[in-house]
Write a protein that holds these residues in place. Structure first.
Motif, PDB file in Angstrom:
ATOM      1  N   PRO A   1       1.237  -1.125   0.177  1.00  0.00           N
ATOM      2  CA  PRO A   1       0.108   0.193   0.051  1.00  0.00           C
ATOM      3  C   PRO A   1       1.060   0.834   0.071  1.00  0.00           C
ATOM      4  CG  PRO A   1      -1.067  -1.623   1.467  1.00  0.00           C
ATOM      5  CD  PRO A   1       0.498  -2.496   0.740  1.00  0.00           C
ATOM      6  N   GLU A   2       2.170   1.219  -0.017  1.00  0.00           N
ATOM      7  CA  GLU A   2       2.690   2.349   0.372  1.00  0.00           C
ATOM      8  C   GLU A   2       2.895   2.531  -0.588  1.00  0.00           C
ATOM      9  OE1 GLU A   2       2.746   0.029   2.355  1.00  0.00           O
ATOM     10  OE2 GLU A   2       2.931   0.844   4.723  1.00  0.00           O
ATOM     11  N   GLY A   3       3.474   2.057  -1.462  1.00  0.00           N
ATOM     12  CA  GLY A   3       4.509   1.516  -2.469  1.00  0.00           C
ATOM     13  C   GLY A   3       3.299   2.324  -3.494  1.00  0.00           C
ATOM     14  N   LEU A   4       2.081   1.975  -3.475  1.00  0.00           N
ATOM     15  CA  LEU A   4       1.343   1.995  -4.626  1.00  0.00           C
ATOM     16  C   LEU A   4       0.604   3.992  -4.184  1.00  0.00           C
ATOM     17  CD1 LEU A   4      -1.092  -1.060  -4.678  1.00  0.00           C
ATOM     18  CD2 LEU A   4       0.448   0.364  -6.111  1.00  0.00           C
ATOM     19  N   LEU A   5       1.090   4.293  -3.152  1.00  0.00           N
ATOM     20  CA  LEU A   5       0.309   5.359  -2.345  1.00  0.00           C
ATOM     21  C   LEU A   5       1.710   6.766  -3.233  1.00  0.00           C
ATOM     22  CD1 LEU A   5      -0.478   5.019   0.945  1.00  0.00           C
ATOM     23  CD2 LEU A   5      -2.483   6.285  -0.480  1.00  0.00           C
ATOM     24  N   ARG A   6       2.548   6.317  -3.225  1.00  0.00           N
ATOM     25  CA  ARG A   6       3.907   6.579  -3.769  1.00  0.00           C
ATOM     26  C   ARG A   6       3.653   7.093  -4.888  1.00  0.00           C
ATOM     27  NH1 ARG A   6       7.532   3.935   0.733  1.00  0.00           N
ATOM     28  NH2 ARG A   6       7.722   2.713  -1.067  1.00  0.00           N
ATOM     29  N   LEU A   7       3.405   5.823  -5.871  1.00  0.00           N
ATOM     30  CA  LEU A   7       3.475   5.951  -7.291  1.00  0.00           C
ATOM     31  C   LEU A   7       2.228   7.188  -7.381  1.00  0.00           C
ATOM     32  CD1 LEU A   7       3.901   2.320  -8.114  1.00  0.00           C
ATOM     33  CD2 LEU A   7       5.361   4.608  -8.381  1.00  0.00           C
TER      34      LEU A   7
ATOM     35  N   ALA B   1      -3.183   5.806 -15.505  1.00  0.00           N
ATOM     36  CA  ALA B   1      -2.699   5.191 -14.415  1.00  0.00           C
ATOM     37  C   ALA B   1      -2.719   5.138 -13.453  1.00  0.00           C
ATOM     38  CB  ALA B   1      -0.848   6.082 -14.669  1.00  0.00           C
ATOM     39  N   LEU B   2      -3.745   5.943 -12.684  1.00  0.00           N
ATOM     40  CA  LEU B   2      -3.888   5.752 -11.488  1.00  0.00           C
ATOM     41  C   LEU B   2      -5.077   4.717 -11.690  1.00  0.00           C
ATOM     42  CD1 LEU B   2      -5.482   9.141 -10.444  1.00  0.00           C
ATOM     43  CD2 LEU B   2      -3.478   8.181  -9.711  1.00  0.00           C
ATOM     44  N   GLY B   3      -5.772   4.184 -12.857  1.00  0.00           N
ATOM     45  CA  GLY B   3      -6.789   3.338 -12.408  1.00  0.00           C
ATOM     46  C   GLY B   3      -5.514   2.083 -12.765  1.00  0.00           C
ATOM     47  N   VAL B   4      -4.314   1.877 -13.313  1.00  0.00           N
ATOM     48  CA  VAL B   4      -3.474   0.582 -13.161  1.00  0.00           C
ATOM     49  C   VAL B   4      -3.465   0.399 -11.814  1.00  0.00           C
ATOM     50  CG1 VAL B   4      -1.309  -0.052 -13.807  1.00  0.00           C
ATOM     51  CG2 VAL B   4      -2.954   0.735 -15.446  1.00  0.00           C
ATOM     52  N   LEU B   5      -3.186   1.494 -10.485  1.00  0.00           N
ATOM     53  CA  LEU B   5      -2.475   1.116  -9.070  1.00  0.00           C
ATOM     54  C   LEU B   5      -3.471   0.520  -8.584  1.00  0.00           C
ATOM     55  CD1 LEU B   5      -0.460   4.470  -9.257  1.00  0.00           C
ATOM     56  CD2 LEU B   5       0.283   2.628  -9.753  1.00  0.00           C
ATOM     57  N   LEU B   6      -4.996   1.684  -8.947  1.00  0.00           N
ATOM     58  CA  LEU B   6      -6.252   0.727  -8.002  1.00  0.00           C
ATOM     59  C   LEU B   6      -6.463  -0.473  -8.098  1.00  0.00           C
ATOM     60  CD1 LEU B   6      -8.521   1.807  -6.571  1.00  0.00           C
ATOM     61  CD2 LEU B   6      -9.983   1.364  -7.996  1.00  0.00           C
ATOM     62  N   HIS B   7      -5.519  -0.996  -9.291  1.00  0.00           N
ATOM     63  CA  HIS B   7      -5.818  -2.492  -9.912  1.00  0.00           C
ATOM     64  C   HIS B   7      -5.203  -3.574  -9.366  1.00  0.00           C
ATOM     65  CE1 HIS B   7      -3.199  -4.809 -12.723  1.00  0.00           C
ATOM     66  NE2 HIS B   7      -3.865  -5.687 -12.982  1.00  0.00           N
ATOM     67  N   ASP B   8      -3.245  -2.511  -9.123  1.00  0.00           N
ATOM     68  CA  ASP B   8      -2.418  -3.602  -8.498  1.00  0.00           C
ATOM     69  C   ASP B   8      -2.980  -3.415  -7.272  1.00  0.00           C
ATOM     70  OD1 ASP B   8      -0.578  -4.619  -9.375  1.00  0.00           O
ATOM     71  OD2 ASP B   8       0.543  -2.617  -8.605  1.00  0.00           O
ATOM     72  N   ALA B   9      -3.635  -2.960  -5.914  1.00  0.00           N
ATOM     73  CA  ALA B   9      -4.538  -3.398  -5.304  1.00  0.00           C
ATOM     74  C   ALA B   9      -5.054  -3.689  -4.615  1.00  0.00           C
ATOM     75  CB  ALA B   9      -4.875  -1.279  -4.179  1.00  0.00           C
TER      76      ALA B   9
ATOM     77  N   GLU C   1      -7.929  -0.748   5.519  1.00  0.00           N
ATOM     78  CA  GLU C   1      -7.520   0.212   6.732  1.00  0.00           C
ATOM     79  C   GLU C   1      -7.233   1.342   5.301  1.00  0.00           C
ATOM     80  OE1 GLU C   1      -3.756   0.249   5.234  1.00  0.00           O
ATOM     81  OE2 GLU C   1      -3.152  -1.124   4.388  1.00  0.00           O
ATOM     82  N   TRP C   2      -6.690   2.245   6.788  1.00  0.00           N
ATOM     83  CA  TRP C   2      -6.861   3.829   6.335  1.00  0.00           C
ATOM     84  C   TRP C   2      -5.739   4.107   4.330  1.00  0.00           C
ATOM     85  CZ3 TRP C   2      -2.140   6.487   5.334  1.00  0.00           C
ATOM     86  CH2 TRP C   2      -0.758   6.420   6.072  1.00  0.00           C
TER      87      TRP C   2
ATOM     88  N   LEU D   1      -5.412   1.386   2.693  1.00  0.00           N
ATOM     89  CA  LEU D   1      -6.248   1.465   0.973  1.00  0.00           C
ATOM     90  C   LEU D   1      -7.266   2.459   0.976  1.00  0.00           C
ATOM     91  CD1 LEU D   1      -6.014  -2.583   1.731  1.00  0.00           C
ATOM     92  CD2 LEU D   1      -4.731  -0.971  -0.470  1.00  0.00           C
ATOM     93  N   CYS D   2      -8.277   2.885   1.996  1.00  0.00           N
ATOM     94  CA  CYS D   2      -9.133   4.054   1.521  1.00  0.00           C
ATOM     95  C   CYS D   2      -8.367   5.051   1.389  1.00  0.00           C
ATOM     96  CB  CYS D   2      -9.787   4.213   3.263  1.00  0.00           C
ATOM     97  SG  CYS D   2     -10.590   2.440   4.383  1.00  0.00           S
ATOM     98  N   LEU D   3      -7.174   5.639   1.804  1.00  0.00           N
ATOM     99  CA  LEU D   3      -6.953   6.785   0.734  1.00  0.00           C
ATOM    100  C   LEU D   3      -6.375   6.120  -0.528  1.00  0.00           C
ATOM    101  CD1 LEU D   3      -5.368   9.608   0.994  1.00  0.00           C
ATOM    102  CD2 LEU D   3      -3.746   8.190   1.867  1.00  0.00           C
ATOM    103  N   LEU D   4      -5.706   5.616  -0.164  1.00  0.00           N
ATOM    104  CA  LEU D   4      -5.840   5.243  -2.162  1.00  0.00           C
ATOM    105  C   LEU D   4      -6.830   5.082  -3.109  1.00  0.00           C
ATOM    106  CD1 LEU D   4      -3.415   3.729  -4.256  1.00  0.00           C
ATOM    107  CD2 LEU D   4      -3.365   1.319  -4.075  1.00  0.00           C
ATOM    108  N   GLU D   5      -7.970   4.581  -2.699  1.00  0.00           N
ATOM    109  CA  GLU D   5      -9.099   4.050  -3.322  1.00  0.00           C
ATOM    110  C   GLU D   5      -9.811   5.553  -3.418  1.00  0.00           C
ATOM    111  OE1 GLU D   5     -12.886   1.310  -3.016  1.00  0.00           O
ATOM    112  OE2 GLU D   5     -12.504   3.128  -0.599  1.00  0.00           O
ATOM    113  N   ALA D   6     -10.056   6.503  -2.467  1.00  0.00           N
ATOM    114  CA  ALA D   6      -9.822   7.661  -2.909  1.00  0.00           C
ATOM    115  C   ALA D   6      -8.786   8.777  -3.916  1.00  0.00           C
ATOM    116  CB  ALA D   6     -10.236   9.005  -1.580  1.00  0.00           C
ATOM    117  N   VAL D   7      -7.460   8.338  -3.649  1.00  0.00           N
ATOM    118  CA  VAL D   7      -6.772   8.662  -4.927  1.00  0.00           C
ATOM    119  C   VAL D   7      -6.768   8.663  -5.994  1.00  0.00           C
ATOM    120  CG1 VAL D   7      -5.281  10.286  -3.029  1.00  0.00           C
ATOM    121  CG2 VAL D   7      -4.575   8.293  -3.265  1.00  0.00           C
TER     122      VAL D   7
END
Length: 305
Positions: free
Chosen positions: A21-27, A63-71, A80-81, A83-89
């Motif tokens: 999750p941390e890596g996906l948020l950075r991307l 690319a954001l859709g690709v990152l959500l796909h990776d999640a 957890e927070w 993944l909720c943040l990643l879902e939002a952004v």
């Protein structure tokens, strides 16, 4: 004569690096910076640069859709927070939620190329059928915007859940889903996406031109990128299982050059064959994994489209 394929390859463990999750948020932060650059060009550069800026923003939305796909492929199912943040952004801007994408995408990986595959590519059927297929795929992301309010209605009215799942979650089970817990959960979490797009509507009332060029048109272009990707990374081959040979038959790599980086296949999602073989491996580690497979199975690994 090439040797027969094994059922599964013995891949070195150091190549099987999972996403975090941390890596996906950075991307995701990098992709938002790219969108900010595109918006700056729209605001201050000469109008001749507007098409390029739209392509940049659309590529970053894709690319954001690709990152959500990776999640979606992360082993954790807890909200957890991070993944909720990643879902939002990364999810709400492309009109998706983790639950909705998880519903259809994991079923695609489980049944890739089989009749129950929600993304199964039908055989070519002439220009009219191809045009109709493009129309349906181009409408996917704009249609997802409607999924939110329909999902909330389905959460309140269980009788709507089967239709909601069939149309918006690409359910192919043929079952009545009024009491299905997973469909109900998908419908319940649509609230966040609805609030996001109500915010977009409020901004559009105040600054209609800025929202149209900064988000509306790029979202439509991103839907086109997504349509191209879905048509490029799957084949119409009939398979009968989930072996290495089946994956080689029904998936293709694509977008490995500059156009892929710009928007057609961002974050290495175009390395789709190895992604299907090892869906929990982080997208950032797919190049090394692909190189290993190409070297190990040079006569079998499919040519990129």
């Amino acid at each position: 004569m090439s040797s027969p394929l094994p059922r599964r390859a013995a891949v070195p463990r150091e190549l099987l690096v999972p996403a975090t999750p941390e890596g996906l948020l950075r991307l995701a932060a990098v992709e938002w910076a790219g969108m900010a650059l595109g918006w700056a060009v729209m605001a201050w550069a000469p109008p001749v640069f507007m098409p390029l800026a739209v392509l940049v923003v659309a590529g970053r939305l894709h690319a954001l859709g690709v990152l959500l796909h990776d999640a979606v492929h992360l082993p954790s199912r807890r909200r957890e927070w991070r993944l909720c943040l990643l879902e939002a952004v990364a999810g709400y801007p492309i009109a998706s939620t983790l639950a909705a994408m998880r519903y259809h995408h994991l079923r695609h990986h489980r049944d890739a190329g089989l009749p129950s595959d929600p993304y199964r590519k039908p055989p070519d059927g002439g220009r009219l059928r191809t045009a109709w297929r493009w129309f349906l795929l181009l409408s996917v992301i704009p249609g997802w915007v409607l999924r939110g309010p329909v999902g909330l209605c389905a959460w309140a009215l269980p009788s709507l859940r089967t239709a909601y799942a069939r149309v918006f979650l690409q359910d192919r089970s043929g079952r009545v889903l009024a009491r299905d817990a997973e469909v109900a959960a998908c419908a319940r979490v649509e609230a966040g996406q609805v609030l996001f797009h109500l915010g977009v509507v409020a901004l559009a009332v105040r600054w209609p031109s800025a929202v149209l060029w900064g988000y509306g048109i790029p979202l439509l272009v991103a839907s086109g990128f997504n349509a191209h990707r879905l048509l490029s990374e799957h084949t119409a081959a009939s398979v009968h299982g989930r072996t290495l040979e089946d994956v080689f038959a029904c998936t293709r790599d694509h977008g490995l050059g500059w156009w892929g980086w710009l928007g057609l296949a961002p974050r290495h999602i175009g390395m789709h064959v190895v992604h299907h073989l090892h869906p929990q491996v982080s997208l950032t580690h797919l190049p090394r994994l692909r190189a290993w497979y190409v070297a190990r199975f040079p006569h079998h690994y499919p040519r990129s489209s």
